[in-house]
Design an enzyme around this catalytic site. Structure first.
Site, PDB file in Angstrom:
ATOM      1  CG  ASP A 121      45.506 -27.092  12.222  1.00 11.79           C
ATOM      2  OD1 ASP A 121      46.376 -26.413  12.785  1.00 11.79           O
ATOM      3  OD2 ASP A 121      45.222 -28.258  12.569  1.00 11.79           O
ATOM      4  CG  ASP A 150      46.796 -29.630  19.196  1.00  6.80           C
ATOM      5  OD1 ASP A 150      45.723 -29.044  18.947  1.00  6.80           O
ATOM      6  OD2 ASP A 150      47.525 -30.119  18.310  1.00  6.80           O
TER       7      ASP A 150
HETATM    8  C1  DGJ Z   1      46.358 -29.744  14.956  1.00  3.62           C
HETATM    9  C2  DGJ Z   1      45.220 -29.121  15.684  1.00  3.62           C
HETATM   10  O1  DGJ Z   1      45.673 -28.306  16.708  1.00  3.62           O
HETATM   11  C3  DGJ Z   1      44.284 -30.214  16.188  1.00  3.62           C
HETATM   12  O2  DGJ Z   1      43.270 -29.659  16.956  1.00  3.62           O
HETATM   13  C4  DGJ Z   1      43.752 -30.967  15.019  1.00  3.62           C
HETATM   14  O3  DGJ Z   1      42.946 -30.119  14.261  1.00  3.62           O
HETATM   15  C5  DGJ Z   1      44.889 -31.517  14.198  1.00  3.62           C
HETATM   16  N1  DGJ Z   1      45.843 -30.519  13.853  1.00  3.62           N
HETATM   17  C6  DGJ Z   1      44.360 -32.147  12.951  1.00  3.62           C
HETATM   18  O4  DGJ Z   1      45.359 -32.539  12.095  1.00  3.62           O
END
Ligand code: DGJ
Length: 724
Positions: free
Chosen positions: A455, A520
């Protein structure tokens, strides 16, 4: 490669793809002139006449005609956007290539153009290749042959021509949880340009666009697309030229002072991928998909069937309790999940997004015996174990930052600006990269981790290195190197590129990683447009698409399982929900969708993808073509109908001289019949009676009849070719 010399001073270099061609006019003493990029020319089509000195000089113009070259330069007769902007302490601000040599790399496919400016004392080597997928790849390297520093402000990865009838530009804007929002602009004599200065690919300015010509549609007409394979700052510009055509440039956006080449140093650009299709937007997507597929770094060299994921984020967020996570894993296995990914919240002191990034060892309060017991449990349930990390980041509240505050990108005298309470590490510093590699390597050695969700949750600001220099591009190169180092040490590992969802989704990162987290947002309605935008450039099998909860956490909307799963089927399917608390009926229904995905994934994840609109709020996505024994069709109604009868859906990709059987596959059909407003007759109308077979030509010309559907519902069809 065929080279023609209609007169002594000019030669033409021709590259042919399958459906497109490139023609350059080459002379030994200047950069090659762009003569053509567009639909395929016949093999021996000889250009009519050289452009150099062949055009009348218009009134009030320089006596030296300066047509568009592969690398237009500033200050010596070219007034448009330049491919290079550079100087030496304010002098030598103009460049002009005085020597040109073409090196054939692969005959008929790729060349290196060696350009020299003996006055400015620099060289440019431009690589140009046209592959069998009709994707043109351009990149260049600039060498400083002078004794002084060369300051570079701009170096386009490539400059390509667009025809004068180029009409509209389709680019993508957006924000967190709302990526790939289509923006259509009309081309005019004003400069069209987009820039990204966020330091990562960004949610709001995808490094690519599509240019349409009049009459182009999803399936027909001439369109041009380009994409910069780069995960940092970028700039793209389209400019009308005075001969009626346009030029299109793309490259890294450089911060002031970011590139200062000392004597003998060079600057390499990322690769620009460009393609021309006469088969509309879908043909263009197919070209890009084929090229991306050929570059993905699969362990063992081949893609395995894409396993069904369960990602723990929306099920537990930071609240990791061993027994809950074990139960979640068991519930995931019971619905057919194949890869269980432990998201954020597992490491030392990570109880919220306030702290702990950088301290990459299991939190002893949550995982007293480390991650091994959980990973073993997941493996025993028949699933792979995946782990979330965010290596490039550090929270001020972390052991790492307390020990090495100087490791964060920063500028002396400026406040440390946080985003999601975090700072960015200067990964280009060897000691930082070594620390991160060691942390990841230790985890990967001690725990059976098959997959990293990598990430990256913030943009870059005050991005200065230890010497106060801009560190944007060095950061991206260091990231790529770190990814490669981890993969080299663990060759079976797969890595997902996630950046708050889709903020690092590009062909640059996709030679170092294997999947992207598209967004997300797990709202199926929002996802339809997000996924369709991403599909213009990237193939479905690498686009993470998860069945989220109802109501959706990011939008608050509630959608049926039919719609959530039908939309997730469009990419690499996973689940992003707490499946522990499903009723038996819900569990079985979810399991049936997972089973359907497994049954269909080989077809969904290979071959051509077609996107279309049937009208009246009905969008569709088909997988397969006239050569395939079956075509899968995903149909989405996004808005309530405004018609009494749904328009039929025309399928131009079918074999017109063949019959197809048609079957509905959606395991939980759209919930039309349960609405109290619908009477029995309407309910019956929702149960579509299909003929046993239909003719491909009829389905292409007249279309597949569709039943009534509620807004936000999906239908899945399989059309099988009837053997003759
Ligand atoms: C952002 C990501 O896009 C989410 O799927 C998740 O992993 C969060 N970060 C976790 O902090």
């Amino acid at each position: 490669m065929p080279t023609h010399a209609p007169e002594a001073s000019a030669a033409f270099t021709v590259l042919h793809g399958t459906h497109s061609s490139v023609v350059l006019e080459v002379r030994p003493d200047e950069a090659p002139l762009w003569r053509y990029w567009g639909p395929r020319l016949p093999d021996h089509c000889v250009p009519l006449a050289p452009l150099r000195d062949g055009r009348a000089i218009p009134p009030s113009s320089m006596e030296l005609d300066q047509p568009l070259t592969v690398a237009p330069t500033f200050g010596v007769g070219w007034y448009g956007q330049s491919a290079l902007l550079a100087h030496r302490s304010g002098r030598q601000f103009a460049q002009q290539f005085t020597a040109c040599r073409i090196e054939t790399l692969v005959p008929g496919q790729s060349i290196a153009i060696h350009l020299t400016d003996s006055v400015a004392q620099l060289r440019l080597v431009l690589h140009l290749a046209l592959d069998a997928n009709d994707v043109l790849q351009l990149r260049c390297e600039l060498f400083n042959d002078g004794a002084d520093v060369l300051d570079v402000h701009w170096l386009a990865a490539g400059t390509v021509p667009l025809p004068g009838d180029a009409q509209g530009v389709r680019s993508y804007t957006g924000q967190w949880a709302n990526e790939f929002q289509l923006q259509v602009d009309a081309l005019s004599r004003s400069l069209w340009q987009r820039e990204n200065r966020r330091g990562r690919t960004s949610h709001d300015s995808f490094p690519g666009a599509v240019v349409t010509t009049p009459g182009a549609t999803q399936h027909t007409g001439t369109v041009y697309g380009a994409h910069l394979a780069w995960s940092g700052n970028h700039r793209q510009a389209i400019e009308w030229l005075h001969d009626g055509q346009y030029q299109w440039q793309m490259g890294e956006w450089l911060a002031p002072g970011e590139v200062r080449l000392a004597a003998g140093e060079s600057l390499q650009t990322p690769t620009l991928f460009a393609s021309c299709s006469t088969q509309g937007l879908n043909g263009l997507a197919a070209n890009f998909h084929a090229t991306v597929r050929s570059r993905l770094p699969w362990p063992g060299g081949r893609m395995r069937p894409r396993p069904v994921h369960l990602n723990t984020w929306e099920a537990v967020y930071f609240d990791h309790r061993t027994e809950d996570i074990r139960a979640l894993a068991a519930a995931a296995a019971s619905v057919g999940v194949e890869r269980f990914v432990l998201d954020d919240g597992w490491f030392q002191g990570r109880h919220s997004d306030q702290a702990a990034l950088g301290d990459w060892w299991p939190d002893p309060g949550k995982y007293p015996h480390g991650l091994q017991p959980l990973a073993n449990h997941v493996n025993e349930l028949g699933m792979e174990f995946g782990l979330w990390v965010e290596p490039e980041m550090v929270n001020p509240d972390s052991q790492l930052f307390r020990t090495h505050p100087d490791w964060a990108l920063q500028l002396e005298g400026r406040p440390l600006l946080t985003m999601r309470n975090q700072l960015v590490l200067d990964v280009a510093r060897p000691e930082v990269a070594d620390y991160l590699f060691t942390q990841l390597d230790t985890l990967l050695q001690n725990v059976p981790i098959a997959y990293l969700k990598w990430d990256m949750n913030r943009d870059l600001t005050t991005a200065g290195d230890a010497l106060g220099r801009p560190a944007y591009r060095s950061f991206v190169h260091a990231l790529y190197a770190l990814l490669d180092r981890v993969r080299a040490a663990h060759p079976q590992l797969e890595i997902e590129s996630c950046a708050s969802g889709g903020a690092r989704l590009d062909m640059g990162v996709l030679v170092h990683t294997h999947r992207v987290w598209t967004s997300d947002c797990n709202d199926a309605l929002s996802r339809v447009s997000i996924q369709r935008g991403a599909l213009q450039f990237l193939p479905p099998e690498i686009l993470g698409a998860h069945i989220g909860p109802a109501p959706v956490h990011t939008t608050g909307r509630s959608q049926s399982l039919n719609f959530r799963a039908g939309v997730a089927l469009s990419g690499h399917l996973g689940i992003e929900a707490d499946v522990r608390h499903l009723s038996d009926e819900e569990r079985m229904a979810l399991g049936r969708w997972v089973g359907l995905y497994k049954q269909l994934r080989n077809r969904l994840h290979t071959g051509q993808v077609w996107l279309g609109e049937a009208g009246d709020g009905v969008l569709w996505q088909a997988h397969g073509d006239a050569h395939a024994s079956e075509v899968l069709l995903l149909v989405y109604r996004t808005t309530p109908t405004s018609h009494r009868n749904t328009p039929p859906l025309r399928l131009s990709m079918l074999r017109t001289a063949a019959h197809y059987t048609i079957e509905r596959l959606d395991p939980t059909p759209p919930d039309w019949t349960s609405s109290p407003l619908n009477d029995a007759a309407l309910a019956a109308g929702a149960q579509q009676a299909l003929p046993p077979t239909a003719h491909g030509a009829w389905l292409a010309a007249v279309g597949l009849p569709l039943p009534r559907m509620n807004a936000e519902s999906a239908l899945i069809y399989r059309l099988r070719l009837v053997p003759p």
